[in-house]
Design a protein around this motif. Structure first.
Motif, PDB file in Angstrom:
ATOM      1  N   GLY A 162     -25.579 -25.689  26.182  1.00  0.00           N
ATOM      2  CA  GLY A 162     -25.378 -24.354  26.729  1.00  0.00           C
ATOM      3  C   GLY A 162     -24.328 -24.285  27.825  1.00  0.00           C
TER       4      GLY A 162
ATOM      5  N   ARG B 138     -18.969 -22.812  24.533  1.00  0.00           N
ATOM      6  CA  ARG B 138     -20.273 -23.304  24.995  1.00  0.00           C
ATOM      7  C   ARG B 138     -20.594 -24.579  24.238  1.00  0.00           C
ATOM      8  NH1 ARG B 138     -23.019 -20.666  28.621  1.00  0.00           N
ATOM      9  NH2 ARG B 138     -22.714 -18.453  28.797  1.00  0.00           N
TER      10      ARG B 138
ATOM     11  N   ALA C 230     -21.068 -23.786  29.762  1.00  0.00           N
ATOM     12  CA  ALA C 230     -19.944 -22.899  29.467  1.00  0.00           C
ATOM     13  C   ALA C 230     -18.648 -23.482  30.011  1.00  0.00           C
ATOM     14  CB  ALA C 230     -20.187 -21.526  30.091  1.00  0.00           C
TER      15      ALA C 230
ATOM     16  N   GLN D 280     -16.665 -18.772  21.732  1.00  0.00           N
ATOM     17  CA  GLN D 280     -17.412 -17.555  22.028  1.00  0.00           C
ATOM     18  C   GLN D 280     -16.625 -16.320  21.608  1.00  0.00           C
ATOM     19  OE1 GLN D 280     -20.802 -17.863  23.624  1.00  0.00           O
ATOM     20  NE2 GLN D 280     -20.119 -19.591  22.400  1.00  0.00           N
TER      21      GLN D 280
END
Length: 129
Positions: A53, A106, A55, A124
């Motif tokens: 997760g 991510r 970023a 993303q």
């Protein structure tokens, strides 16, 4: 633990679907690639923090192969990583027109047809949020 053993631990965790980043327990630096000592302060045997997760932004990429066998490997600046280190993994994007430097990414995991989970960088945007 030497650098080879530290890297093996990193790859084994990634293959189990648990991508991690090396984290210095003394100075809190987060870095890549995995190694036995912190590049910032030299402390031996850094720990791990979860990468799933995390970023960041796409720094660069390269296409390996062509046609259906092509793979895209990305290099990313992750927000968690101390300046100077980059994270690399196979890129995943539903829409290849989104494949541009500076695009948000991510860290995720995926089975890419090899029977084990590997870390991936998901582009993303347009269905990948």
């Amino acid at each position: 633990m030497n650098s080879h053993a530290h890297f093996r631990n990193y790859t084994e965790r990634a293959a189990a679907g648990d991508p991690v980043l090396p984290h210095c327990l003394k100075c809190s630096a987060v870095f890549m690639p995995p190694r036995a000592a912190c590049p910032e302060c030299g402390t031996a045997s850094p720990g791990w923090i979860p990468a799933l997760g995390a970023a960041g932004t796409l720094y660069s990429y390269t296409v390996i192969g062509d046609g259906d066998d092509a793979r895209i490997i990305g290099l990313a600046d992750l927000d968690l990583i101390t300046d100077g280190s980059k994270y690399y993994a196979q890129l995943q994007a539903d829409d290849l027109t989104l494949l541009t430097m500076g695009r948000p990414v991510r860290v995720g995991t995926a089975d890419l047809g090899r029977g084990q989970q590997v870390p991936v960088l998901a582009i993303q945007g347009a269905g990948n949020e």
